[in-house]
Write a protein that holds these residues in place. Structure first.
Motif, PDB file in Angstrom:
ATOM      1  N   SER A   1      48.522  45.286  28.947  1.00  0.00           N
ATOM      2  CA  SER A   1      47.773  44.269  28.178  1.00  0.00           C
ATOM      3  C   SER A   1      47.805  42.934  28.926  1.00  0.00           C
ATOM      4  O   SER A   1      46.779  42.244  29.026  1.00  0.00           O
ATOM      5  N   ALA A   2      48.947  42.589  29.496  1.00  0.00           N
ATOM      6  CA  ALA A   2      49.030  41.332  30.263  1.00  0.00           C
ATOM      7  C   ALA A   2      48.101  41.405  31.473  1.00  0.00           C
ATOM      8  O   ALA A   2      47.384  40.442  31.788  1.00  0.00           O
TER       9      ALA A   2
ATOM     10  N   ALA B   1      44.835  38.190  42.095  1.00  0.00           N
ATOM     11  CA  ALA B   1      45.022  39.518  42.715  1.00  0.00           C
ATOM     12  C   ALA B   1      46.510  39.855  42.826  1.00  0.00           C
ATOM     13  O   ALA B   1      46.929  40.988  42.566  1.00  0.00           O
ATOM     14  N   THR B   2      47.324  38.874  43.178  1.00  0.00           N
ATOM     15  CA  THR B   2      48.772  39.114  43.293  1.00  0.00           C
ATOM     16  C   THR B   2      49.363  39.489  41.941  1.00  0.00           C
ATOM     17  O   THR B   2      50.178  40.412  41.844  1.00  0.00           O
ATOM     18  N   LEU B   3      48.918  38.811  40.895  1.00  0.00           N
ATOM     19  CA  LEU B   3      49.435  39.112  39.554  1.00  0.00           C
ATOM     20  C   LEU B   3      48.986  40.502  39.110  1.00  0.00           C
ATOM     21  O   LEU B   3      49.786  41.275  38.573  1.00  0.00           O
ATOM     22  N   ILE B   4      47.730  40.838  39.367  1.00  0.00           N
ATOM     23  CA  ILE B   4      47.251  42.173  38.989  1.00  0.00           C
ATOM     24  C   ILE B   4      48.085  43.222  39.722  1.00  0.00           C
ATOM     25  O   ILE B   4      48.582  44.178  39.117  1.00  0.00           O
ATOM     26  N   ARG B   5      48.330  43.016  41.008  1.00  0.00           N
ATOM     27  CA  ARG B   5      49.120  43.968  41.792  1.00  0.00           C
ATOM     28  C   ARG B   5      50.514  44.120  41.190  1.00  0.00           C
ATOM     29  O   ARG B   5      50.977  45.218  40.887  1.00  0.00           O
ATOM     30  N   GLN B   6      51.200  43.002  40.969  1.00  0.00           N
ATOM     31  CA  GLN B   6      52.598  43.087  40.521  1.00  0.00           C
ATOM     32  C   GLN B   6      52.710  43.589  39.086  1.00  0.00           C
ATOM     33  O   GLN B   6      53.532  44.464  38.784  1.00  0.00           O
ATOM     34  N   ILE B   7      51.868  43.071  38.186  1.00  0.00           N
ATOM     35  CA  ILE B   7      51.977  43.463  36.770  1.00  0.00           C
ATOM     36  C   ILE B   7      51.571  44.933  36.604  1.00  0.00           C
ATOM     37  O   ILE B   7      52.238  45.693  35.898  1.00  0.00           O
ATOM     38  N   ALA B   8      50.529  45.352  37.313  1.00  0.00           N
ATOM     39  CA  ALA B   8      50.094  46.764  37.211  1.00  0.00           C
ATOM     40  C   ALA B   8      51.195  47.689  37.717  1.00  0.00           C
ATOM     41  O   ALA B   8      51.545  48.678  37.070  1.00  0.00           O
ATOM     42  N   GLN B   9      51.789  47.374  38.852  1.00  0.00           N
ATOM     43  CA  GLN B   9      52.839  48.240  39.428  1.00  0.00           C
ATOM     44  C   GLN B   9      54.094  48.219  38.571  1.00  0.00           C
ATOM     45  O   GLN B   9      54.821  49.198  38.486  1.00  0.00           O
ATOM     46  N   HIS B  10      54.317  47.101  37.911  1.00  0.00           N
ATOM     47  CA  HIS B  10      55.440  47.024  36.968  1.00  0.00           C
ATOM     48  C   HIS B  10      55.161  47.964  35.782  1.00  0.00           C
ATOM     49  O   HIS B  10      56.015  48.779  35.413  1.00  0.00           O
TER      50      HIS B  10
END
Ligand code: 3HC
Length: 309
Positions: free
Chosen positions: A81-82, A29-38
């Protein structure tokens, strides 16, 4: 529990977690949050500079700016994509951007008032991006770390073309030097906000650092950026708008003034100079571009049918 033990062993060995590996749901969830917002930041970031594509002062500058804006779109694509390797769909992530349930960087909610802004964005905003994102090349999640390697190479081009543009303004007329100083005055403090709130107010840092997603704290990278940029300001002959900025020989770093965290909170909440305009334009582009997505899907289906035939 041996899955948790394996996950922790991979992190402890500073190796990579890959999409098929077991991972704690909160890590995902943390990765989805950070990568999506990036990714959202990258595609919204196309707008401030895009406003100058038709007004670039020469064909060379227009070609460079076109390449840079296209790069930002590509960065968004790598990052969506990531994010999709974590089991989310980019259409859903874009919905969250359009409805405000996911963020993008505050820095892209400021207007680009003159041509000097385009160079200052390259120098300061892309410069800050490099300081913040190079450590992400060593992030514990494989697809994100690998996406960042190419993105950082392209960010270096973005920073250098911006600085080179500002040298031309420095060596130009008094009016151009004033335009340069005015842009620096408006972009300096918002660029420092790109590194996030102070460590003491950073809700995600401790866990993100434990999971080797974030390799350095917000304040540490902000300080690194100030130390790198202050001498460059001297080369440009501009004064950074901070009376408290001075070299501290004991700390071997620059001391600098207090950031306006009320302004930061206001812009995060949607009350910045350009928040409404940026989302409006984003949603319009998404709606008007539906036919492109439909055509691409139809073409992909035809190609797949040919392969299966
Ligand atoms: N704008 C908007 N929101 C921000 C922010 C900013 N400048 N800085 C922090 N926040 C948000 C965080 O997202 C978090 O909210 P959330 O939990 O709802 O997501 C909250 O403020 C608290 O901040 P934290 O420090 O706890 O959050 P993080 O640990 O995620 O750290 C970060 C923030 C340093 C931005 C980190 O997410 C990060 O490194 N992200 C990857 C890089 C990135 O997204 N950069 C944005 C600019 S994109 C860019 O530079 C493009 C280039 O082409 C110019």
């Amino acid at each position: 529990m041996e899955q948790q033990a394996h996950f922790e062993a991979v992190l402890a060995a500073d190796e990579r977690i890959e999409p098929r590996d077991w991972m704690p749901e909160k890590y995902r969830a943390t990765l989805i949050r950070q990568i999506a917002q990036h990714a959202h930041s990258e595609i919204i970031g196309m707008q401030p500079e895009g406003a100058w594509l038709t007004r670039a002062p020469s064909l060379r500058r227009k070609a460079i700016l076109l390449a840079k804006v296209q790069d930002e779109a590509g960065h968004g694509m790598y990052l969506y994509s990531a994010a999709e390797t974590l089991g989310v769909d980019r259409a859903d992530l874009l919905d969250r951007l359009h409805t405000g349930t996911q963020k993008y960087s505050t820095i892209f909610n400021y207007p680009t008032l003159t041509w000097a802004d385009v160079g200052v964005i390259g120098w300061l905003v892309d410069g800050a991006a490099i300081v913040n994102q190079v450590p992400l090349c060593r992030c514990s999640y494989g697809p994100y770390a690998r996406a960042m390697i190419r993105i950082c190479k392209e960010e270096s081009f973005h920073q250098r073309q911006g600085f080179e543009m500002l040298l031309a303004l420095r060596d130009g007329t008094d009016a151009q030097r004033e335009m340069l100083q005015d842009a620096v005055n408006r972009w300096w403090w918002p660029s420092l906000m790109m590194f996030g709130p102070p460590d003491a107010a950073s809700t995600n840092s401790a866990q993100s650092m434990a999971w080797r997603i974030k390799r350095h704290s917000n304040d540490e990278l902000r300080q690194r950026f100030v130390d790198m940029t202050a001498p460059q300001a001297d080369v440009l002959g501009v004064k950074l708008p901070d009376e408290k900025l001075r070299w501290n020989a004991e700390r071997n770093s620059y001391d600098f003034g207090e950031i306006d965290w009320d302004e930061f909170a206001r812009v995060v909440k949607g009350d910045g100079p350009c928040n409404a305009e940026r989302i409006e334009r984003r949603v319009a582009a998404h709606t008007e571009g539906a036919w492109v997505r439909e055509a691409a899907l139809a073409y992909a289906k035809k190609q797949a049918a040919k392969v299966d035939a």
